[in-house]
Design a protein around this motif. Structure first.
Motif, PDB file in Angstrom:
ATOM      1  N   LEU A 164      53.733  43.420  47.051  1.00  0.00           N
ATOM      2  CA  LEU A 164      52.984  43.644  45.290  1.00  0.00           C
ATOM      3  C   LEU A 164      51.674  45.155  45.280  1.00  0.00           C
ATOM      4  O   LEU A 164      51.628  44.523  44.278  1.00  0.00           O
ATOM      5  N   GLY A 165      52.081  46.073  46.034  1.00  0.00           N
ATOM      6  CA  GLY A 165      50.903  46.885  46.076  1.00  0.00           C
ATOM      7  C   GLY A 165      49.584  47.009  46.891  1.00  0.00           C
ATOM      8  O   GLY A 165      49.159  45.325  47.065  1.00  0.00           O
ATOM      9  N   ILE A 166      47.954  47.682  45.838  1.00  0.00           N
ATOM     10  CA  ILE A 166      47.684  47.591  46.631  1.00  0.00           C
ATOM     11  C   ILE A 166      46.462  46.911  45.554  1.00  0.00           C
ATOM     12  O   ILE A 166      47.051  47.652  45.013  1.00  0.00           O
ATOM     13  N   VAL A 167      45.725  45.802  45.934  1.00  0.00           N
ATOM     14  CA  VAL A 167      45.036  45.778  44.394  1.00  0.00           C
ATOM     15  C   VAL A 167      43.990  44.848  45.853  1.00  0.00           C
ATOM     16  O   VAL A 167      43.911  44.699  46.718  1.00  0.00           O
ATOM     17  N   ALA A 168      42.215  45.008  45.409  1.00  0.00           N
ATOM     18  CA  ALA A 168      40.922  44.925  45.499  1.00  0.00           C
ATOM     19  C   ALA A 168      40.711  44.760  47.093  1.00  0.00           C
ATOM     20  O   ALA A 168      40.984  44.346  48.128  1.00  0.00           O
ATOM     21  N   GLY A 169      41.797  46.564  47.313  1.00  0.00           N
ATOM     22  CA  GLY A 169      41.121  47.178  48.516  1.00  0.00           C
ATOM     23  C   GLY A 169      42.564  46.813  49.438  1.00  0.00           C
ATOM     24  O   GLY A 169      42.025  47.565  50.608  1.00  0.00           O
ATOM     25  N   ARG A 170      43.418  45.861  49.396  1.00  0.00           N
ATOM     26  CA  ARG A 170      44.695  46.025  50.742  1.00  0.00           C
ATOM     27  C   ARG A 170      45.798  45.243  50.015  1.00  0.00           C
ATOM     28  O   ARG A 170      46.038  45.578  48.413  1.00  0.00           O
ATOM     29  N   GLU A 171      46.883  46.021  50.377  1.00  0.00           N
ATOM     30  CA  GLU A 171      48.209  44.417  50.178  1.00  0.00           C
ATOM     31  C   GLU A 171      48.389  43.497  50.316  1.00  0.00           C
ATOM     32  O   GLU A 171      47.999  43.356  50.964  1.00  0.00           O
ATOM     33  N   GLN A 227      42.851  29.893  44.684  1.00  0.00           N
ATOM     34  CA  GLN A 227      41.504  30.114  45.327  1.00  0.00           C
ATOM     35  C   GLN A 227      41.921  30.777  46.312  1.00  0.00           C
ATOM     36  O   GLN A 227      41.017  31.291  47.058  1.00  0.00           O
ATOM     37  N   ALA A 228      42.878  30.205  47.386  1.00  0.00           N
ATOM     38  CA  ALA A 228      43.214  31.108  47.710  1.00  0.00           C
ATOM     39  C   ALA A 228      43.047  32.380  48.157  1.00  0.00           C
ATOM     40  O   ALA A 228      42.741  32.786  48.857  1.00  0.00           O
ATOM     41  N   VAL A 229      43.722  33.074  47.055  1.00  0.00           N
ATOM     42  CA  VAL A 229      43.860  34.299  46.785  1.00  0.00           C
ATOM     43  C   VAL A 229      42.386  34.965  46.654  1.00  0.00           C
ATOM     44  O   VAL A 229      41.658  35.750  46.942  1.00  0.00           O
ATOM     45  N   LYS A 230      41.317  34.437  46.030  1.00  0.00           N
ATOM     46  CA  LYS A 230      40.105  34.749  45.602  1.00  0.00           C
ATOM     47  C   LYS A 230      39.505  34.802  47.381  1.00  0.00           C
ATOM     48  O   LYS A 230      38.640  35.363  47.576  1.00  0.00           O
ATOM     49  N   LEU A 231      39.790  33.834  47.985  1.00  0.00           N
ATOM     50  CA  LEU A 231      39.303  33.722  49.033  1.00  0.00           C
ATOM     51  C   LEU A 231      39.044  34.884  50.067  1.00  0.00           C
ATOM     52  O   LEU A 231      39.064  35.340  50.215  1.00  0.00           O
ATOM     53  N   ALA A 232      40.929  34.367  50.010  1.00  0.00           N
ATOM     54  CA  ALA A 232      41.568  35.947  51.475  1.00  0.00           C
ATOM     55  C   ALA A 232      40.986  37.267  50.198  1.00  0.00           C
ATOM     56  O   ALA A 232      41.049  38.524  50.956  1.00  0.00           O
ATOM     57  N   SER A 233      40.996  37.684  49.161  1.00  0.00           N
ATOM     58  CA  SER A 233      40.553  38.885  48.640  1.00  0.00           C
ATOM     59  C   SER A 233      38.686  38.851  49.108  1.00  0.00           C
ATOM     60  O   SER A 233      38.657  40.709  49.270  1.00  0.00           O
ATOM     61  N   ARG A 234      38.384  38.608  49.605  1.00  0.00           N
ATOM     62  CA  ARG A 234      36.873  38.756  50.518  1.00  0.00           C
ATOM     63  C   ARG A 234      36.466  38.277  51.608  1.00  0.00           C
ATOM     64  O   ARG A 234      35.687  38.476  53.018  1.00  0.00           O
ATOM     65  N   SER A 235      38.071  38.278  52.433  1.00  0.00           N
ATOM     66  CA  SER A 235      38.133  38.392  54.035  1.00  0.00           C
ATOM     67  C   SER A 235      38.048  39.867  54.316  1.00  0.00           C
ATOM     68  O   SER A 235      37.747  41.412  53.798  1.00  0.00           O
ATOM     69  N   GLN A 236      38.690  40.368  55.539  1.00  0.00           N
ATOM     70  CA  GLN A 236      38.058  40.978  56.482  1.00  0.00           C
ATOM     71  C   GLN A 236      38.828  42.377  55.765  1.00  0.00           C
ATOM     72  O   GLN A 236      39.755  42.212  55.366  1.00  0.00           O
ATOM     73  N   ALA A 237      37.625  43.360  55.258  1.00  0.00           N
ATOM     74  CA  ALA A 237      38.745  44.516  54.469  1.00  0.00           C
ATOM     75  C   ALA A 237      39.643  45.562  55.640  1.00  0.00           C
ATOM     76  O   ALA A 237      39.596  45.590  56.204  1.00  0.00           O
ATOM     77  N   GLY A 238      40.677  45.769  54.209  1.00  0.00           N
ATOM     78  CA  GLY A 238      41.577  46.205  54.388  1.00  0.00           C
ATOM     79  C   GLY A 238      42.884  45.713  55.072  1.00  0.00           C
ATOM     80  O   GLY A 238      44.026  46.238  54.705  1.00  0.00           O
ATOM     81  N   LEU A 239      42.408  44.160  55.530  1.00  0.00           N
ATOM     82  CA  LEU A 239      43.661  43.111  56.806  1.00  0.00           C
ATOM     83  C   LEU A 239      45.065  43.091  55.093  1.00  0.00           C
ATOM     84  O   LEU A 239      44.140  42.850  53.538  1.00  0.00           O
TER      85      LEU A 239
END
Length: 457
Positions: free
Chosen positions: A324-331, A410-422
């Protein structure tokens, strides 16, 4: 003698029951009515059918007693073959088939057929794209998109490529494909087959009628050697594919010393190669499907240049390791079609480290087989679905932190705050029907949740 020739008596003698009024059931009913054969439809769920399907429609619990008056029964692939009413009707002697039976009796052109637990749609789609460049083209159908009976219009296509499920194969006399491929057999559909042996047997019916001059593509694993020998004994040209070397198999993926790989297939005796870096789609398992399609196309005379152009421009299908491309700093990657553990393992192995969204309806499958892949490739697990316990236990056994997010949003919101770049991978390892209508609706929910993040950025 075909079914159409057999049923030449009175309307009562020709009366057919069509069980299940989804896309395939409606296609079968339309086909029968077009040929002047009376039929009645049954579905346990309330459904609407097109007005042009002029036939009685029975809604409600299926009962064997209601089926005894029919001369035959056509069962849609989504209806359990072991439904008690169907078992009782079969035992009483009522002939029972699926749409593949009708197709096999009516079609006289060249059939290319693909089956397997995972990868069928990608392989069939690409074969269809490649062979459509040949004179006369090709039509694609079956378990993918267009029901196969819809391909039998006023003018019969010269060749067809069919995606065939175990359900379709078990409900028909064996067809004779000119070129047939088995991609894999992995645990799945435990709720729709008597056991794993029945599931395997259904898949292998694809090859039961092959003979002199036909081609069969099998995985290059020892467990398929006996089948390969049997097919060769019938005069079938057997091809093999897998992860290995062009000297030992017909097509597949060759791993290189630097950790990358290249896809290969053969034009006569000459191997052709494409680096994984040139392929927009990602993942060894995806590239194995591309290699099988490339070999099929080459076997039917598609030029090497056309095959290369198709493979290097093929971006994959929706919900199958779709970037889906790069969104919020990650693929973000949508692999919602991964409805069983083996499909999720293949996806996870495409990454060094990834944030993983999983969960759903397990269909009786054991997710603990994911332990090694999760331990090696997952940084954090976010679990959706109504039965999180097996996935929580899996993460714990793998030593990976897990969070029960419940919903996709909720899963997407939480995942967006996980380890940067992954990268974040939705690869559920489970079916979707506990929260969604199907895997596509689940994948679209993921896509929409990621778009919502982008809108806030």
């Amino acid at each position: 003698m075909s079914m159409m020739e057999q049923h030449t008596g009175s309307d009562h003698d020709r009366l057919t029951a069509v069980i299940g009024m989804g896309k395939t059931g409606q296609s079968a009913a339309a086909f029968l009515l077009h040929h002047g054969l009376a039929c009645e439809a049954f579905d346990e769920k309330r459904v609407e059918v097109p007005r042009e399907l002029d036939m009685p429609l029975h809604i409600g619990k299926l009962k064997a007693a209601d089926l005894q008056r029919f001369s035959r029964i056509i069962v849609s692939p989504g209806v359990n073959w072991n439904h008690p009413a169907l078992v009782e009707a079969r035992n009483s002697g009522v002939p029972m088939y699926g749409d593949l039976q009708l197709f096999g009796e009516q079609y006289h052109g060249n059939i290319i057929a693909v089956t397997g637990t995972n990868g069928k749609t990608t392989t069939v789609s690409l074969i269809g794209t490649l062979l459509d460049t040949l004179p006369g083209g090709i039509e694609a159908g079956g378990n993918i998109g267009t029901p196969m009976l819809d391909l039998l219009g006023d003018e019969e296509p010269a060749r067809v490529v069919l995606e065939l499920s175990s359900f379709q194969l078990e409900r028909a006399a064996p067809i004779r494909p000119r070129w047939a491929a088995l991609l894999n057999i992995q645990p799945d559909h435990a709720d729709m087959h008597a056991d794993a042996a029945a599931y395997r047997a259904a898949k292998l019916r694809l090859f039961a009628n092959q003979g002199e001059g036909d081609k069969a593509m099998l995985p290059c694993d020892v467990e398929w050697d006996a089948l390969a020998d049997e097919l060769r004994g019938r005069g079938v040209y057997v091809r093999r594919f897998g992860v290995g070397y062009p000297e030992t198999m017909d097509c597949g993926v060759q791993m290189l010393p630097n950790g990358s790989w290249q896809l290969f297939w053969h034009h006569y005796e000459i191997p052709e190669f494409i680096s994984s870096d040139e392929l927009p789609s990602r993942g060894v398992h995806q590239h194995l499907n591309l290699a099988v399609a490339a070999q099929a196309a080459t076997d039917f005379g598609v030029s090497i240049s056309v095959v290369r152009q198709a493979l290097t421009s093929f971006r994959g299908l929706p919900h199958r390791l779709q970037s889906l491309g790069i969104v919020a700093g990650r693929e973000w990657l949508n692999d919602s079609k991964a409805t069983n553990p083996d499909a999720a393992i293949a996806a996870l192995k495409s990454f060094h480290q990834v944030v993983w969204i999983c969960g759903g309806l397990r269909k009786g499958l054991d997710v603990s087989v994911l332990k090694e892949a999760v331990a090696s490739h997952v940084e954090h697990v976010y679990i959706i679905g109504k039965d999180p316990k097996p996935f929580v236990e899996l993460a714990d056994a793998a030593g990976v932190p897990a969070t029960f997010a419940k919903t996709m949003e909720q899963a997407v919101k939480l995942a967006s705050r996980s380890q940067a770049g992954l990268s974040v991978l939705l690869s559920p390892a489970a079916a979707s029907q506990d929260q969604f209508a199907n895997y596509a609706e689940r994948g679209n929910a993921f896509v929409n949740a990621v778009k919502a993040l982008e809108a806030k950025a």
